[in-house]
Design a protein around this motif. Structure first.
Motif, PDB file in Angstrom:
ATOM      1  N   MET A  20       0.884  -1.301   0.025  1.00 39.79           N
ATOM      2  CA  MET A  20       0.026   0.092   0.068  1.00 39.79           C
ATOM      3  C   MET A  20       0.829   1.245   0.139  1.00 39.79           C
ATOM      4  O   MET A  20       0.527   2.228  -0.566  1.00 39.79           O
ATOM      5  N   LYS A  21       1.981   1.118   0.823  1.00 39.80           N
ATOM      6  CA  LYS A  21       2.676   2.374   0.788  1.00 39.80           C
ATOM      7  C   LYS A  21       3.433   2.639  -0.652  1.00 39.80           C
ATOM      8  O   LYS A  21       3.673   3.608  -0.919  1.00 39.80           O
ATOM      9  N   ARG A  22       3.747   1.474  -1.391  1.00 35.06           N
ATOM     10  CA  ARG A  22       4.305   1.623  -2.651  1.00 35.06           C
ATOM     11  C   ARG A  22       3.416   2.023  -3.729  1.00 35.06           C
ATOM     12  O   ARG A  22       3.624   2.229  -4.876  1.00 35.06           O
ATOM     13  N   GLY A  23       2.152   2.043  -3.402  1.00 36.82           N
ATOM     14  CA  GLY A  23       1.071   2.457  -4.317  1.00 36.82           C
ATOM     15  C   GLY A  23      -0.038   1.549  -4.835  1.00 36.82           C
ATOM     16  O   GLY A  23      -0.718   1.962  -5.586  1.00 36.82           O
ATOM     17  N   ALA A  24      -0.097   0.541  -3.938  1.00 39.96           N
ATOM     18  CA  ALA A  24      -0.997  -0.528  -4.384  1.00 39.96           C
ATOM     19  C   ALA A  24      -2.376   0.062  -3.966  1.00 39.96           C
ATOM     20  O   ALA A  24      -2.465   0.787  -2.991  1.00 39.96           O
ATOM     21  N   PHE A  25      -3.606  -0.266  -5.126  1.00 44.34           N
ATOM     22  CA  PHE A  25      -4.660   0.485  -4.582  1.00 44.34           C
ATOM     23  C   PHE A  25      -5.594  -0.330  -3.336  1.00 44.34           C
ATOM     24  O   PHE A  25      -6.291   0.492  -2.686  1.00 44.34           O
ATOM     25  N   ASP A  26      -5.079  -1.644  -3.292  1.00 40.25           N
ATOM     26  CA  ASP A  26      -5.974  -2.374  -2.343  1.00 40.25           C
ATOM     27  C   ASP A  26      -5.468  -3.580  -2.256  1.00 40.25           C
ATOM     28  O   ASP A  26      -4.560  -3.871  -3.112  1.00 40.25           O
ATOM     29  N   TYR A  27      -5.858  -4.453  -1.341  1.00 37.80           N
ATOM     30  CA  TYR A  27      -5.162  -5.876  -1.242  1.00 37.80           C
ATOM     31  C   TYR A  27      -6.564  -6.966  -0.729  1.00 37.80           C
ATOM     32  O   TYR A  27      -7.344  -6.358  -0.169  1.00 37.80           O
ATOM     33  N   LEU A  28      -6.317  -8.106  -0.998  1.00 37.00           N
ATOM     34  CA  LEU A  28      -7.263  -9.058  -0.463  1.00 37.00           C
ATOM     35  C   LEU A  28      -6.754 -10.057   0.491  1.00 37.00           C
ATOM     36  O   LEU A  28      -5.564 -10.484   0.540  1.00 37.00           O
ATOM     37  N   ARG A  29      -7.655 -10.503   1.567  1.00 33.90           N
ATOM     38  CA  ARG A  29      -7.029 -11.458   2.377  1.00 33.90           C
ATOM     39  C   ARG A  29      -7.521 -13.063   1.748  1.00 33.90           C
ATOM     40  O   ARG A  29      -8.759 -12.918   1.397  1.00 33.90           O
ATOM     41  N   LYS A  30      -6.650 -13.838   2.046  1.00 33.38           N
ATOM     42  CA  LYS A  30      -6.980 -15.299   1.663  1.00 33.38           C
ATOM     43  C   LYS A  30      -7.662 -15.976   2.716  1.00 33.38           C
ATOM     44  O   LYS A  30      -7.311 -15.451   4.074  1.00 33.38           O
ATOM     45  N   PRO A  31      -8.393 -16.691   2.687  1.00 29.95           N
ATOM     46  CA  PRO A  31      -9.284 -17.160   1.078  1.00 29.95           C
ATOM     47  C   PRO A  31     -10.171 -16.069   0.745  1.00 29.95           C
ATOM     48  O   PRO A  31     -10.736 -15.216   1.381  1.00 29.95           O
ATOM     49  N   PHE A  32     -10.417 -15.775  -0.490  1.00 28.95           N
ATOM     50  CA  PHE A  32     -11.576 -14.788  -0.974  1.00 28.95           C
ATOM     51  C   PHE A  32     -12.171 -15.463  -2.155  1.00 28.95           C
ATOM     52  O   PHE A  32     -11.746 -16.525  -2.712  1.00 28.95           O
ATOM     53  N   GLU A  33     -13.484 -14.775  -2.333  1.00 30.58           N
ATOM     54  CA  GLU A  33     -14.245 -14.999  -3.487  1.00 30.58           C
ATOM     55  C   GLU A  33     -14.134 -14.451  -4.719  1.00 30.58           C
ATOM     56  O   GLU A  33     -13.497 -13.227  -4.602  1.00 30.58           O
ATOM     57  N   PRO A  34     -14.361 -14.953  -5.747  1.00 29.62           N
ATOM     58  CA  PRO A  34     -14.107 -14.171  -6.876  1.00 29.62           C
ATOM     59  C   PRO A  34     -14.868 -12.930  -7.188  1.00 29.62           C
ATOM     60  O   PRO A  34     -14.442 -11.917  -7.645  1.00 29.62           O
TER      61      PRO A  34
END
Length: 366
Positions: A5-19
Motif C-alpha cells: 500500500m505504501k508503494r502505491g497498491a490500490f487495495d489488497y485481498l485476504r486469503k481465502p477470497f471469493e471471485p
C-alpha cells in the motif's frame, strides 16, 4: 500488505477470497482511475481557460496588468486587485492562481459583502461544536480546507473591523483560531483581495485598518474600466459570442459593423460583465447569422443617439485630452501638487501620472 500500500497498491485481498470480491475491488480501482483522469483533464481545462494568453489586452493599461500578473503569479505575496464592479477582478485572481505553483491546489472565492459578519468568521476560520447556537458539529473553515491553495476575498473593503485583525494574524503568522477554540491552527494559504472601493478613504473614515491594508497591498493591480479601453470591445464581444455558439449551435456567427459601432459608442457602466450579458441577450434575440443594431438593448441605441446629437466636430482624442487635462489639473490642485497622493487617488502609477502631465503640458509647479 502494508508495504504494498505504501508503494502505491490500490487495495489488497485476504486469503481465502471469493471471485466476487476481486470483481468489486477491480471495479472500484477502475472507477478510481477514471476519476483521477477526469480530475486531471478538468484541471488542465481550467488552467488553459485562465492562462495569461486568454486575457484580452489590446490597451496599454491591460498589457501592464498582464505583465504584472506574470510577475506576481510565481510568488506567494498577497495581491490587491482594484477596479470597478464588472471589470474582471475575479478572472484576474483565477489567472494568478492557475499560473502559480499552487495551481494544483484549491482556489476558493468569497464575497465579503454577501456573507453576514458572524457567518463570515465561521466560513473563514471554522468553528468548534457548541461555539454558537446551531453549531451542532465542528466544521473546518476555508483556511483549513484551502491549505496550500489560494483564497480570493472579494470586496475586502466590506469586511468588519472586528474580523480584520484576525485576518491580519493569518497574514503575519500563518495562524488562526476556529470560533470557540483556544488552540491555534496553521495554514499556508495565499491571499488575493479585491475591492471596488477606495480603501485609502475607508482608512481615513476609520472603516479599514491601515496595518491590514499594508499587508494585502504588497502587489497592487488596478483594472481600468471598459470605457477606458474601448479598443478591446470588439474582441471581447467576439469572445463572448464564441462561448454562446459552443452552447447553442443555432447562435449567430458575428456582429455587423454597425452593431460594433454602437457598442463602441456606449459607456458601459457595468463594464465587461455588462458586455457579456448583453452579448448573451443579443444572441438569443437575433434570428439571423449576424447580430444587428436592432438586436441590441434600447439603452445602447439611445445612448449612441444621444452622444451623436451632443458631439461637436472635434475628434475623440481631442475630447479625451480635454477631459484628462481638466481632471488631472483639479486632482493635483486638491492635493497641492503631491503626485504620489494624486496617483493613488486616481488609481494609477506615479510614473503614469508624470507621463500624463508631460503629454498634457500640465506644469506641476503651477
Amino acid at each position: 500488505a502494508v508495504e504494498a500500500m505504501k508503494r502505491g497498491a490500490f487495495d489488497y485481498l485476504r486469503k481465502p477470497f471469493e471471485p466476487s470480491e476481486i470483481e468489486i475491488v477491480i471495479t472500484k480501482a477502475l472507477q478510481h482511475r477514471e476519476l483521477l483522469r477526469e480530475n486531471a483533464r478538468l484541471r488542465s481545462e481550467v488552467a488553459a481557460k485562465f492562462s495569461r494568453g486568454n486575457i484580452i489586452c489590446q490597451s496599454a493599461a491591460m498589457k501592464a496588468v498582464v505583465e504584472l500578473v506574470g510577475r506576481a503569479a510565481p510568488t506567494d505575496y498577497p495581491v490587491l486587485i482594484m477596479g470597478e464592479s464588472g471589470t474582471g477582478k475575479d478572472l484576474v485572481a483565477k489567472q494568478i492562481h492557475y499560473s502559480s505553483l499552487r495551481a494544483s491546489f484549491p482556489f476558493v472565492s468569497i464575497n465579503c459583502s454577501a456573507i453576514p459578519e458572524n457567518l463570515l468568521e465561521s466560513e473563514l476560520f471554522g468553528h468548534e461544536k457548541g461555539a454558537f447556537s446551531g453549531a451542532t458539529v465542528s466544521k473546518p473553515g476555508f483556511f483549513s480546507t484551502v491549505d496550500k491553495g489560494t483564497l480570493f476575498l472579494d470586496e475586502i473593503g466590506d469586511m468588519s473591523l472586528a474580523l480584520q485583525p484576525k485576518l491580519l494574524r493569518v497574514l503575519q503568522d500563518g495562524e488562526f483560531f476556529p470560533v470557540g477554540s483556544r488552540t491555534p491552527l496553521r495554514t499556508s494559504v495565499r491571499i488575493i483581495c479585491a475591492s471596488n472601493q477606495n480603501i485609502e478613504q475607508l482608512i481615513e473614515t476609520g472603516k479599514f485598518r491601515m496595518d491590514l491594508y499594508y499587508r494585502i497591498n504588497t502587489i497592487r493591480l488596478v483594472l481600468p474600466p471598459l470605457r477606458e479601453r474601448m479598443e478591446e470591445i470588439p474582441l471581447l464581444a467576439e469572445l463572448f459570442l464564441s462561448r454562446v455558439k459552443k452552447a447553442r449551435a443555432n447562435a449567430p456567427d458575428r456582429f455587423s459593423r454597425e452593431a460594433i459601432k454602437r457598442l463602441m459608442e456606449y459607456k458601459w457602466p457595468g463594464n465587461v460583465r455588462e458586455l457579456e450579458h448583453m452579448v448573451e441577450r443579443a444572441a438569443l434575440i437575433c434570428t439571423g447569422e449576424e447580430i444587428k443594431p436592432e438586436d441590441l438593448p434600447s439603452e445602447i441605441l439611445q445612448s449612441a443617439t444621444a452622444d451623436t446629437a451632443n458631439v461637436s466636430a472635434t475628434d475623440y482624442r481631442t475630447e479625451r485630452d480635454k477631459f484628462e487635462f481638466n481632471y488631472f489639473t483639479k486632482l493635483l490642485s486638491q492635493v497641492s501638487g503631491d503626485v504620489q497622493k494624486a496617483a493613488k487617488m486616481a488609481g494609477i502609477h506615479r510614473s503614469t501620472l508624470y507621463e500624463k502631465c508631460a503629454k498634457l503640458k500640465i506644469t506641476l509647479e503651477e
